[in-house]
Design a protein around this motif. Structure first.
Motif, PDB file in Angstrom:
ATOM      1  N   VAL A 154     -32.747  22.180  64.456  1.00 24.77           N
ATOM      2  CA  VAL A 154     -32.218  20.864  64.818  1.00 24.77           C
ATOM      3  C   VAL A 154     -32.603  19.827  63.765  1.00 24.77           C
ATOM      4  O   VAL A 154     -31.792  18.952  63.405  1.00 24.77           O
ATOM      5  CB  VAL A 154     -32.733  20.449  66.211  1.00 24.77           C
ATOM      6  CG1 VAL A 154     -32.393  18.992  66.503  1.00 24.77           C
ATOM      7  CG2 VAL A 154     -32.138  21.360  67.280  1.00 24.77           C
ATOM      8  N   LEU A 155     -33.841  19.901  63.261  1.00 25.81           N
ATOM      9  CA  LEU A 155     -34.269  18.971  62.215  1.00 25.81           C
ATOM     10  C   LEU A 155     -33.367  19.076  60.998  1.00 25.81           C
ATOM     11  O   LEU A 155     -32.931  18.050  60.443  1.00 25.81           O
ATOM     12  CB  LEU A 155     -35.718  19.272  61.822  1.00 25.81           C
ATOM     13  CG  LEU A 155     -36.285  18.402  60.690  1.00 25.81           C
ATOM     14  CD1 LEU A 155     -36.533  16.982  61.177  1.00 25.81           C
ATOM     15  CD2 LEU A 155     -37.575  19.010  60.136  1.00 25.81           C
ATOM     16  N   ALA A 156     -33.068  20.314  60.585  1.00 26.75           N
ATOM     17  CA  ALA A 156     -32.230  20.515  59.401  1.00 26.75           C
ATOM     18  C   ALA A 156     -30.813  19.997  59.623  1.00 26.75           C
ATOM     19  O   ALA A 156     -30.240  19.326  58.761  1.00 26.75           O
ATOM     20  CB  ALA A 156     -32.203  22.004  59.042  1.00 26.75           C
ATOM     21  N   VAL A 161     -30.649  18.435  55.811  1.00 21.50           N
ATOM     22  CA  VAL A 161     -31.589  18.955  54.815  1.00 21.50           C
ATOM     23  C   VAL A 161     -31.836  20.437  55.099  1.00 21.50           C
ATOM     24  O   VAL A 161     -31.409  20.973  56.117  1.00 21.50           O
ATOM     25  CB  VAL A 161     -32.922  18.174  54.859  1.00 21.50           C
ATOM     26  CG1 VAL A 161     -32.682  16.725  54.491  1.00 21.50           C
ATOM     27  CG2 VAL A 161     -33.573  18.296  56.226  1.00 21.50           C
ATOM     28  N   ARG A 162     -32.554  21.086  54.182  1.00 17.11           N
ATOM     29  CA  ARG A 162     -32.944  22.484  54.372  1.00 17.11           C
ATOM     30  C   ARG A 162     -34.459  22.551  54.536  1.00 17.11           C
ATOM     31  O   ARG A 162     -35.203  21.973  53.737  1.00 17.11           O
ATOM     32  CB  ARG A 162     -32.514  23.353  53.193  1.00 17.11           C
ATOM     33  CG  ARG A 162     -31.017  23.454  53.023  1.00 17.11           C
ATOM     34  CD  ARG A 162     -30.626  24.630  52.123  1.00 17.11           C
ATOM     35  NE  ARG A 162     -31.300  24.606  50.843  1.00 17.11           N
ATOM     36  CZ  ARG A 162     -30.914  23.878  49.803  1.00 17.11           C
ATOM     37  NH1 ARG A 162     -29.869  23.078  49.914  1.00 17.11           N
ATOM     38  NH2 ARG A 162     -31.561  23.930  48.655  1.00 17.11           N
ATOM     39  N   VAL A 163     -34.893  23.235  55.566  1.00 19.33           N
ATOM     40  CA  VAL A 163     -36.324  23.421  55.807  1.00 19.33           C
ATOM     41  C   VAL A 163     -36.742  24.719  55.120  1.00 19.33           C
ATOM     42  O   VAL A 163     -36.285  25.804  55.497  1.00 19.33           O
ATOM     43  CB  VAL A 163     -36.635  23.476  57.309  1.00 19.33           C
ATOM     44  CG1 VAL A 163     -38.133  23.656  57.518  1.00 19.33           C
ATOM     45  CG2 VAL A 163     -36.150  22.208  58.012  1.00 19.33           C
ATOM     46  N   LEU A 164     -37.621  24.610  54.120  1.00 18.09           N
ATOM     47  CA  LEU A 164     -38.058  25.790  53.375  1.00 18.09           C
ATOM     48  C   LEU A 164     -39.190  26.515  54.081  1.00 18.09           C
ATOM     49  O   LEU A 164     -39.191  27.741  54.181  1.00 18.09           O
ATOM     50  CB  LEU A 164     -38.511  25.394  51.966  1.00 18.09           C
ATOM     51  CG  LEU A 164     -37.453  24.751  51.070  1.00 18.09           C
ATOM     52  CD1 LEU A 164     -38.057  24.436  49.714  1.00 18.09           C
ATOM     53  CD2 LEU A 164     -36.250  25.669  50.917  1.00 18.09           C
ATOM     54  N   VAL A 187     -44.386  20.157  56.263  1.00 14.25           N
ATOM     55  CA  VAL A 187     -42.992  20.609  56.192  1.00 14.25           C
ATOM     56  C   VAL A 187     -42.495  20.479  54.756  1.00 14.25           C
ATOM     57  O   VAL A 187     -42.629  19.412  54.141  1.00 14.25           O
ATOM     58  CB  VAL A 187     -42.091  19.788  57.132  1.00 14.25           C
ATOM     59  CG1 VAL A 187     -40.676  20.363  57.152  1.00 14.25           C
ATOM     60  CG2 VAL A 187     -42.668  19.761  58.542  1.00 14.25           C
ATOM     61  N   ALA A 188     -41.927  21.562  54.214  1.00 17.80           N
ATOM     62  CA  ALA A 188     -41.312  21.555  52.889  1.00 17.80           C
ATOM     63  C   ALA A 188     -39.800  21.449  53.071  1.00 17.80           C
ATOM     64  O   ALA A 188     -39.190  22.276  53.757  1.00 17.80           O
ATOM     65  CB  ALA A 188     -41.664  22.817  52.122  1.00 17.80           C
ATOM     66  N   LEU A 189     -39.205  20.433  52.456  1.00 21.42           N
ATOM     67  CA  LEU A 189     -37.786  20.132  52.644  1.00 21.42           C
ATOM     68  C   LEU A 189     -37.074  20.044  51.303  1.00 21.42           C
ATOM     69  O   LEU A 189     -37.658  19.644  50.297  1.00 21.42           O
ATOM     70  CB  LEU A 189     -37.620  18.797  53.377  1.00 21.42           C
ATOM     71  CG  LEU A 189     -38.309  18.649  54.736  1.00 21.42           C
ATOM     72  CD1 LEU A 189     -38.343  17.184  55.146  1.00 21.42           C
ATOM     73  CD2 LEU A 189     -37.587  19.484  55.783  1.00 21.42           C
ATOM     74  N   VAL A 190     -35.793  20.377  51.325  1.00 23.04           N
ATOM     75  CA  VAL A 190     -34.936  20.217  50.156  1.00 23.04           C
ATOM     76  C   VAL A 190     -33.607  19.640  50.623  1.00 23.04           C
ATOM     77  O   VAL A 190     -33.082  20.045  51.667  1.00 23.04           O
ATOM     78  CB  VAL A 190     -34.696  21.559  49.433  1.00 23.04           C
ATOM     79  CG1 VAL A 190     -33.569  21.438  48.418  1.00 23.04           C
ATOM     80  CG2 VAL A 190     -35.946  22.011  48.715  1.00 23.04           C
ATOM     81  N   GLY A 191     -33.070  18.702  49.858  1.00 22.67           N
ATOM     82  CA  GLY A 191     -31.780  18.123  50.202  1.00 22.67           C
ATOM     83  C   GLY A 191     -31.455  16.953  49.318  1.00 22.67           C
ATOM     84  O   GLY A 191     -32.277  16.533  48.482  1.00 22.67           O
TER      85      GLY A 191
END
Length: 213
Positions: A154-156, A161-164, A187-191
């Motif tokens: 749900v966060l992504a 974003v993408r949760v790594l 939390v590691a995120l990419v976006g």
């Protein structure tokens, strides 16, 4: 004059291209050199471990042989003194300790090389996401954050974003798991930056601060 400007630009492009090729070649050569060093260290570690195993085997054989001879001998005949086994152990201990110190030193060097490989991979990964117009963030979930209780999926989807990965204490959680965010999670995120900025703001701010904003 136009031809001169064009020639100057071509020279600059050529210098830039050659510098890029040289930098890439040096990076590849350095990585190959690290792999060779890593293989050499693993070979040295296997040799030291084999030597250590031989010492243990010889020591075990000697102690077993002495125990058998002592068991079949009479109390007063053919019985080795207790100091014989002690002398054998005393002479073996410095050698064993030396091998263990060598293994620790080699393992330390292996750890340094592996960390350099990881650093190179992270730099390459960061450049790749920058080329795609994205960025990276590694943030803690604040106590009282509005994101607490959200599943990773749900966060992504909510923020695009993408949760790594999620680090919870000493445990590394898989983003595909059906777990929910807790306070203190890392939390590691990419976006894209436009999506990552509000996501990071909501993760790191408590509800009271969000209401004030």
């Amino acid at each position: 004059m136009v031809h001169l400007d064009l020639l100057t630009r071509l020279r600059q492009e050529l210098r830039f291209t050659l510098a890029t090729i040289e930098e890439g070649t040096l990076a590849v050569a350095e990585r190959v050199n690290r792999k060779v060093q890593l293989m050499r260290l693993h070979w040295q570690a296997s040799q030291v471990q084999a030597a250590l195993s031989r010492v243990h085997r010889h020591l075990g054989e000697a102690v077993s042989r002495e125990a058998i001879e002592t068991g079949f001998s009479s109390p007063n005949e053919g019985r080795l003194s207790p100091s014989a086994a002690e002398d054998l152990l005393r002479h073996s201990l410095p050698q064993v300790q030396s091998y263990k110190e060598q293994l620790e030193r080699i393992n330390g060097q292996v750890g340094v090389l592996r960390s350099e490989f990881v650093h190179d991979d992270l730099v390459r990964y960061y450049r790749d996401i920058q080329i795609r117009g994205e960025t990276f963030a590694y943030v803690p979930v604040a106590r009282g954050s509005s994101c607490i209780g959200l599943s990773f999926e749900v966060l992504a989807s909510r923020y695009g974003v993408r949760v790594l990965m999620i680090v919870r204490g000493a445990v590394l959680l898989n983003p595909a798991e059906r777990s929910m965010l807790r306070a203190g999670d890392l939390v590691a995120l990419v976006g894209p930056e436009s999506a990552l900025t509000p996501c990071v703001a909501h993760l790191t701010a408590s509800r009271s601060l969000e209401r004030l904003a």
